[in-house]
Design an enzyme around this catalytic site. Structure first.
Site, mmCIF file in Angstrom:
data_model
loop_
_atom_site.group_PDB
_atom_site.id
_atom_site.type_symbol
_atom_site.label_atom_id
_atom_site.label_comp_id
_atom_site.label_asym_id
_atom_site.label_seq_id
_atom_site.Cartn_x
_atom_site.Cartn_y
_atom_site.Cartn_z
ATOM 1 N N GLY A 171 0.911 -1.128 0.007
ATOM 2 C CA GLY A 171 0.037 -0.035 -0.083
ATOM 3 C C GLY A 171 0.979 1.348 -0.066
ATOM 4 N N GLY A 406 25.675 13.071 -28.014
ATOM 5 C CA GLY A 406 25.257 13.597 -26.856
ATOM 6 C C GLY A 406 25.708 12.935 -25.623
ATOM 7 N N ALA A 407 25.861 11.771 -25.702
ATOM 8 C CA ALA A 407 26.400 10.955 -24.602
ATOM 9 C C ALA A 407 27.479 11.640 -24.114
ATOM 10 C CB ALA A 407 26.349 9.371 -24.794
HETATM 11 C C1 HXC Z 1 -4.119 -4.242 11.971
HETATM 12 C C2 HXC Z 1 -3.197 -6.123 11.282
HETATM 13 C C3 HXC Z 1 -2.724 -5.404 9.824
HETATM 14 C C4 HXC Z 1 -3.216 -4.236 9.570
HETATM 15 C C5 HXC Z 1 -1.840 -7.509 9.854
HETATM 16 N N1 HXC Z 1 -2.640 -7.399 11.087
HETATM 17 N N2 HXC Z 1 -2.021 -6.560 8.978
HETATM 18 N N3 HXC Z 1 -3.772 -5.510 12.117
HETATM 19 N N4 HXC Z 1 -3.912 -3.587 10.739
HETATM 20 N N5 HXC Z 1 -2.838 -3.694 8.626
HETATM 21 C C6 HXC Z 1 -2.632 -8.443 11.926
HETATM 22 C C7 HXC Z 1 -3.463 -9.499 11.644
HETATM 23 O O1 HXC Z 1 -4.781 -9.316 11.764
HETATM 24 C C8 HXC Z 1 -2.979 -10.538 12.607
HETATM 25 O O2 HXC Z 1 -3.452 -10.389 13.772
HETATM 26 C C9 HXC Z 1 -1.607 -10.283 12.548
HETATM 27 O O3 HXC Z 1 -1.434 -8.931 12.260
HETATM 28 C C10 HXC Z 1 -0.740 -11.034 11.892
HETATM 29 O O4 HXC Z 1 -1.167 -11.063 10.462
HETATM 30 P P1 HXC Z 1 -1.489 -12.460 9.642
HETATM 31 O O5 HXC Z 1 -2.376 -12.033 8.748
HETATM 32 O O6 HXC Z 1 -1.902 -13.597 10.598
HETATM 33 O O7 HXC Z 1 -0.163 -12.890 9.151
HETATM 34 P P2 HXC Z 1 0.439 -13.347 7.844
HETATM 35 O O8 HXC Z 1 -0.269 -14.669 7.435
HETATM 36 O O9 HXC Z 1 1.833 -13.215 7.834
HETATM 37 O O10 HXC Z 1 -0.013 -12.064 6.753
HETATM 38 C C11 HXC Z 1 0.381 -10.665 6.803
HETATM 39 C C12 HXC Z 1 -0.036 -9.833 5.937
HETATM 40 C C13 HXC Z 1 -1.709 -9.759 6.153
HETATM 41 C C14 HXC Z 1 -0.010 -10.276 4.336
HETATM 42 C C15 HXC Z 1 0.653 -8.432 5.943
HETATM 43 O O11 HXC Z 1 -1.607 -9.582 7.559
HETATM 44 C C16 HXC Z 1 -2.273 -8.716 5.371
HETATM 45 O O12 HXC Z 1 -2.593 -8.936 4.145
HETATM 46 N N6 HXC Z 1 -2.579 -7.661 6.249
HETATM 47 C C17 HXC Z 1 -3.143 -6.601 5.822
HETATM 48 C C18 HXC Z 1 -2.429 -5.766 4.855
HETATM 49 C C19 HXC Z 1 -3.154 -4.434 4.218
HETATM 50 O O13 HXC Z 1 -4.129 -4.697 3.385
HETATM 51 N N7 HXC Z 1 -2.870 -3.418 5.056
HETATM 52 C C20 HXC Z 1 -3.526 -2.223 4.721
HETATM 53 C C21 HXC Z 1 -2.683 -1.678 3.344
HETATM 54 S S1 HXC Z 1 -3.266 -0.162 2.654
HETATM 55 P P3 HXC Z 1 -4.218 -11.689 14.612
HETATM 56 O O14 HXC Z 1 -4.433 -11.085 15.952
HETATM 57 O O15 HXC Z 1 -5.541 -11.996 13.871
HETATM 58 O O16 HXC Z 1 -3.269 -12.837 14.631
HETATM 59 C C22 HXC Z 1 -2.220 0.695 3.635
HETATM 60 C C23 HXC Z 1 -2.309 2.113 3.238
HETATM 61 C C24 HXC Z 1 -1.306 2.887 3.560
HETATM 62 O O17 HXC Z 1 -1.382 0.567 4.428
HETATM 63 C C25 HXC Z 1 -1.310 4.421 3.121
HETATM 64 C C26 HXC Z 1 -0.418 5.320 3.497
HETATM 65 C C27 HXC Z 1 -0.449 6.423 2.772
#
Ligand code: HXC
Length: 516
Positions: A171, A406-407
Site C-alpha cells: 500500500g 550527446g552521450a
Molecule cells: C491491523 C493487522 C494488519 C493491519 C496484519 N494485522 N495487518 N492488523 N492492521 N494492517 C494483524 C492480523 O490481523 C493478525 O492479527 C496479525 O497482524 C498477523 O497477521 P497475519 O495475517 O496472521 O499474518 P500473515 O499471514 O503473515 O499475513 C501478513 C499480511 C496480512 C500479508 C501482511 O496480515 C495482510 O494482508 N494484512 C493486511 C494488509 C493490508 O491490506 N494493509 C493495509 C494496506 S493499505 P491476529 O490477531 O489475527 O493474529 C495501507 C495504506 C497505507 O497500508 C497508506 C499510506 C499513505
C-alpha cells in the site's frame, strides 16, 4: 539488599514489554524464517549500544474492541545506537504486534526518532516488516504515514536514509522506503507493492504471485526500487554497515576516511591490455574499477538493474568516491532510460553527501528506437545531464574508449564542468561512430563513384584517423591529459588530491526543475 517495589515493577513492566507480541508470536515469526525487531537491531548495532525510546508507548484506539489488546511498544522498536562507533537512529517494525501495522502512536514513535536523527545529523535506518496502516485506526493511521513521508522528504539530502525490507511492505507504506536513499530487500520474505495480487486479480483479472509482483528480485532487476538484495537478514545488516562506511553522517560532513595500505602509485599493468583492438569488442568495466580502487573493493549499488551503467562506492587512498561507469559488456554501454535514471539518482546522492565523483566513460550514445523515444529517453536522459551539471563535488572523468554524440556531453564532460578530464590513448571522441558518420556525410558522394563501398571504406579510415583518438580533444584542452592505463590509479588519486579543497556553488534558487 532488598529491591524496592517501584524498581521491581519497572523491571517487570520492561520484561513484559520486551516480549513484544509474546512468545507465541515470536515463535511464529521464527517459523517464517524471520527475526524479531529486537534481534535485528542486535545484529546491526555495536554490542550494548542500543538506547531504546518509548518502550511503554501503547496505542490509544478503542475501535472494534482494540482497548482489550494492550501491547507496550505498539509494534515498533525505536531508538539510537552506534554502528562501528558512529551514532545512528533506528526504527524496526515489530510484526509480532498487530502485524507491525502502523497506528498513530506507532507513527509518533518513528517520527520522534526521525526528528532526532535530523537534529543530530545522524543516519536513519528503517527495518520494515509491517502489514501497513492499522486498519482499526482509519484516518489516524493514514495521518501517521503522511507525517513519516513528510519527514523522509525533509531529511532527504540532509542525513543518509537507509531502508531494509524484511517482510511485507504494501500500500502507501511503500513510499517511505521509496524516498530513502537506499533500499535493501531480503530475498526470502520481503515484498513491496502498492496493490497486492488480490486487487490485481479483481481489477485487471491478472493472476500474479506476491513474489512475481513485488519480490526482491523484481524490484532489484525490473523496477529499480531495490538497490541491494540480501540472501539472509544477517546479510542485509552487513550491507547496511558496509554502505554506512562510505557515507558521512550528514550533508555538512565529509565521508569517513579509512587509511589503506594499498600504495597510491601501484601500477595496474593489466589495464594496458584491457581495451580490445577492435573497438566494437566488449570488455568488463568492472575489471578496470577493481584494478584502480583501494584493495579492489567496490560496493556496487543496483547491480541487477540497468546493467549497462555501473554505479557504486569505493575508496581511493582511503577517501570514499562514487563511481559512475558505462559497461561495454551490456548493450555496448549505451545510455537508455533506465541507465540514465539510475545514474542520475546516484550522482545526486553523491553530490548531496560530499562524495567526489569519478566517471569512467565508454558510451556509444543513447539507445535508439520507438520504445525508448515513446517512453521518454529525452526527458529521462536529461536527468543524467542535469545531475552532472548541478553537482558541485569534485568531478573527474576518464574517457576509456567511446565518447560519442550527446552521450559525450552528458557523461560529465568538461563542458558540464567536470574539474579534471583524462583519456586513455584508446579514447574515441566524435559526434558518432565512424561507420554511421561516413554513411551520413559521404553516401551520396560514394554512390556517384564506380565503387561506393571502397570509397566509404576509405572515408571511414580517414574519419577514424581524425576522430577515433583523444588528440583532437586534447589539442583543444577539452581533456587535460592522455594517460597511460597502467598509471590510472595514481593519476586519479592525484586528481582527487588536487580537488580536495574544491568550493563551488550554483546560482541561488528555491530549487531547480529537473525533468522528472
Ligand atoms: C491491523 C493487522 C494488519 C493491519 C496484519 N494485522 N495487518 N492488523 N492492521 N494492517 C494483524 C492480523 O490481523 C493478525 O492479527 C496479525 O497482524 C498477523 O497477521 P497475519 O495475517 O496472521 O499474518 P500473515 O499471514 O503473515 O499475513 C501478513 C499480511 C496480512 C500479508 C501482511 O496480515 C495482510 O494482508 N494484512 C493486511 C494488509 C493490508 O491490506 N494493509 C493495509 C494496506 S493499505 P491476529 O490477531 O489475527 O493474529 C495501507 C495504506 C497505507 O497500508 C497508506 C499510506 C499513505
Amino acid at each position: 539488599m532488598e529491591i524496592k517495589e517501584p524498581i521491581l515493577k519497572l523491571r517487570q513492566r520492561r520484561e513484559e514489554a520486551m516480549l513484544g507480541g509474546g512468545e507465541k508470536r515470536i515463535a511464529e515469526q521464527h517459523e517464517k524464517g524471520k527475526l524479531t525487531a529486537r534481534e535485528r537491531i542486535e545484529l546491526l548495532v555495536d554490542k550494548d549500544s542500543f538506547e531504546e525510546f518509548d518502550l511503554f508507548v501503547d496505542h490509544r484506539c478503542t475501535n472494534f474492541g482494540m482497548d482489550k489488546y494492550r501491547h507496550p511498544s505498539d509494534g515498533v522498536v525505536t531508538g539510537s545506537a552506534t554502528i562501528n562507533e558512529r551514532l545512528v537512529y533506528i526504527f524496526a517494525q515489530d510484526f509480532t504486534i498487530f502485524g507491525g501495522s502502523l497506528s498513530i502512536t506507532n507513527a509518533e514513535k518513528i517520527c520522534k526518532i526521525m526528528d532526532m536523527a535530523i537534529k543530530n545529523g545522524c543516519p536513519l535506518i528503517g527495518l520494515n516488516d509491517s502489514g501497513g496502516a492499522r486498519i482499526q485506526e482509519g484516518v489516524d493511521a493514514l495521518a501517521g504515514y503522511a507525517e513519516i513521508f513528510w519527514r523522509n522528504v525533509m531529511a532527504s539530502g540532509v542525513i543518509p536514509q537507509i531502508s531494509a525490507i524484511l517482510g511485507p511492505c504494501a500500500g502507501g507504506a511503500v513510499y517511505s522506503p521509496a524516498i530513502t536513499d537506499f533500499v535493501i530487500m531480503d530475498k526470502a520474505n520481503s515484498y513491496m507493492f502498492v496493490t497486492g495480487p488480490k486487487v490485481v486479480k479483481t481489477v485487471l483479472n491478472e493472476t500474479v504471485t506476491t513474489e512475481d509482483l513485488g519480490g526482491a528480485m523484481v524490484h532489484a532487476s525490473k523496477s529499480g526500487v531495490a538497490h541491494f538484495v540480501s540472501n539472509s537478514e544477517e546479510e542485509a545488516m552487513l550491507i547496511i554497515k558496509k554502505l554506512l562506511s562510505y557515507l558521512p553522517s550528514n550533508n555538512m560532513e565529509d565521508p569517513p576516511f579509512i587509511p589503506t595500505s594499498d600504495p597510491i602509485n601501484r601500477s595496474c599493468d593489466v589495464l594496458n591490455e584491457l581495451v580490445p583492438e577492435n573497438s566494437n569488442k566488449p570488455y568488463d568495466m568492472l575489471d578496470l574499477i577493481h584494478q584502480i580502487v583501494d584493495d579492489g573493493e567496490f560496493l556496487q549499488t543496483a547491480r541487477n538493474y540497468a546493467q549497462n551503467i555501473i554505479v557504486g562506492f569505493a575508496r581511493m587512498n582511503g577517501h570514499p568516491v562514487g563511481i559512475v561507469a558505462n559497461q561495454p559488456k551490456v548493450l555496448a554501454g549505451v545510455l537508455d532510460i533506465d541507465a540514465s535514471i539510475k545514474g542520475a539518482r546516484f550522482v545526486r546522492f553523491c553530490d548531496a553527501f560530499n562524495v567526489p565523483l569519478i566517471v569512467l566513460e565508454d558510451v556509444p550514445g543513447f539507445l535508439p528506437g520507438t520504445s525508448q523515444e515513446h517512453n521518454g529517453i529525452i526527458r529521462n536522459g536529461a536527468k543524467l545531464l542535469y545531475a552532472f551539471a548541478e553537482a558541485t563535488v569534485p568531478k573527474i572523468t576518464l574517457i576509456v574508449r567511446k565518447a560519442y554524440g550527446g552521450a559525450y556531453c552528458v557523461m560529465n564532460s568538461r563542458h558540464m564542468r567536470a574539474d579534471i578530464v583524462y583519456a586513455w590513448p584508446s579514447a574515441e571522441i566524435a559526434v558518432m561512430g565512424p561507420k554511421g558518420a561516413v554513411e551520413v556525410i559521404f553516401r551520396k558522394e560514394a554512390m556517384a563513384t564506380d565503387d561506393p563501398k571502397q570509397v566509404l571504406r576509405d572515408k571511414e579510415a580517414e574519419y577514424i584517423e581524425k576522430f577515433a583518438n583523444p588528440f583532437a580533444a586534447a589539442e583543444r584542452g577539452y581533456i587535460d591529459d592522455i594517460i597511460e592505463p597502467a598509471r590510472t590509479r595514481f593519476r586519479l588519486i592525484r586528481a582527487l588530491e588536487m580537488l580536495a579543497n574544491k568550493k563551488d556553488s550554483i546560482p541561488a534558487r528555491k530549487h531547480g526543475n529537473i525533468p522528472l
